[in-house]
Design a protein around this motif. Sequence first.
Motif, PDB file in Angstrom:
ATOM      1  N   LEU A 278       0.830  -1.194   0.000  1.00  0.00           N
ATOM      2  CA  LEU A 278       0.000   0.000   0.000  1.00  0.00           C
ATOM      3  C   LEU A 278       0.870   1.252   0.000  1.00  0.00           C
ATOM      4  N   ILE A 279       0.275   2.384  -0.253  1.00  0.00           N
ATOM      5  CA  ILE A 279       1.014   3.633  -0.280  1.00  0.00           C
ATOM      6  C   ILE A 279       1.595   3.966   1.089  1.00  0.00           C
ATOM      7  N   GLU A 280       0.961   3.489   2.150  1.00  0.00           N
ATOM      8  CA  GLU A 280       1.506   3.577   3.509  1.00  0.00           C
ATOM      9  C   GLU A 280       1.777   2.171   3.998  1.00  0.00           C
ATOM     10  N   THR A 281       2.964   1.916   4.510  1.00  0.00           N
ATOM     11  CA  THR A 281       3.343   0.555   4.888  1.00  0.00           C
ATOM     12  C   THR A 281       3.530   0.366   6.380  1.00  0.00           C
ATOM     13  N   ASP A 282       3.379   1.424   7.158  1.00  0.00           N
ATOM     14  CA  ASP A 282       3.640   1.302   8.606  1.00  0.00           C
ATOM     15  C   ASP A 282       2.475   0.710   9.371  1.00  0.00           C
ATOM     16  N   TYR A 283       1.427   0.252   8.675  1.00  0.00           N
ATOM     17  CA  TYR A 283       0.317  -0.421   9.358  1.00  0.00           C
ATOM     18  C   TYR A 283       0.812  -1.691  10.035  1.00  0.00           C
ATOM     19  N   LYS A 284       1.977  -2.203   9.607  1.00  0.00           N
ATOM     20  CA  LYS A 284       2.543  -3.424  10.202  1.00  0.00           C
ATOM     21  C   LYS A 284       3.241  -3.136  11.529  1.00  0.00           C
ATOM     22  N   ASP A 285       3.537  -1.871  11.789  1.00  0.00           N
ATOM     23  CA  ASP A 285       4.243  -1.512  13.039  1.00  0.00           C
ATOM     24  C   ASP A 285       3.303  -1.676  14.221  1.00  0.00           C
ATOM     25  N   LYS A 286       3.809  -2.271  15.252  1.00  0.00           N
ATOM     26  CA  LYS A 286       3.026  -2.457  16.475  1.00  0.00           C
ATOM     27  C   LYS A 286       3.309  -1.341  17.463  1.00  0.00           C
TER      28      LYS A 286
END
Length: 286
Positions: A278-286
């Motif tokens: 996705l255009i933003e990838t930090d959704y994986k950061d906890k």
Amino acid sequence: MRKIILSVLMAAASSLSIIAADYPKAQIKAVYTYKYLTRHTDGHDIENTDNMMLLASPVASRFFSVNTEQYDSLMARPDGKEKYQLMSREAMKDAIVHENGEMRIDMSRVKKPLDGVAFQVTRKPDADVLDVYDSMAKEDYVYQVPMSDLLWEVGDSVKTILGYECQQAVSDYHGRRWTAWFAPDVPVSSGPWQLMGLPGLIMEAESDGGEYSFTITGLEAADCPITPRPGERDLFKTTRKKFLAEKRDRHLNPEKYMPGVTLVNRDDAMKAALSHDLIETDYKDK
């Protein structure tokens, strides 16, 4: 079924019940080409494009797809659905191919009319957060993004875009590194998507690797209200990372959301889905 925790009436711009003076006035109107890469199951990249528009003043803005805006405006009309069905039938005619006395439909030629990206970004007057609207599985969502998330480092490089001398700036934003070019002579601290906060309009921006980019193609002075999205809809209030995480999961695990459906060529489809995030990838950061 999710519980609706925010229901908003968003009136069409043409509605007589809305007074234009209720909205901030845009001082500029800018058109951008939005490019983003996806991967075909046969392994080659596909460059997708959409025409986007920015209406902005020094204190407020709205960024949206031109096609999506036209679709929403059409569907807000009493006869909108009927007219859209007619447009769809006309578009289907372009996909009809006659070969060797036979007729077939070339699905690669089927183009959905007024097909644009769903996301829209709005800044209310002098707000320190952005309201991001997006859709998933035919449902509409809204979440807020603090403008303080975006920090720029201005460089010395310059180049000319649309006749304006632009300066370079870089930022690590929500998982990607962006290089932007802004025009100090256009004194509106705004830009495409969520990219803003520089001393001048952002004219061009690209993520490292070129997976996502915004390039200005037109700029003019404006004196029009920054109205909301046309039409009526219920909005699900969510958070940015929650929305993005589910959106990505739907790309990678579609069967989970479509019980009883078997994905054909799943391995190739998963390789394609994994190729571009996705255009933003930090959704994986906890």
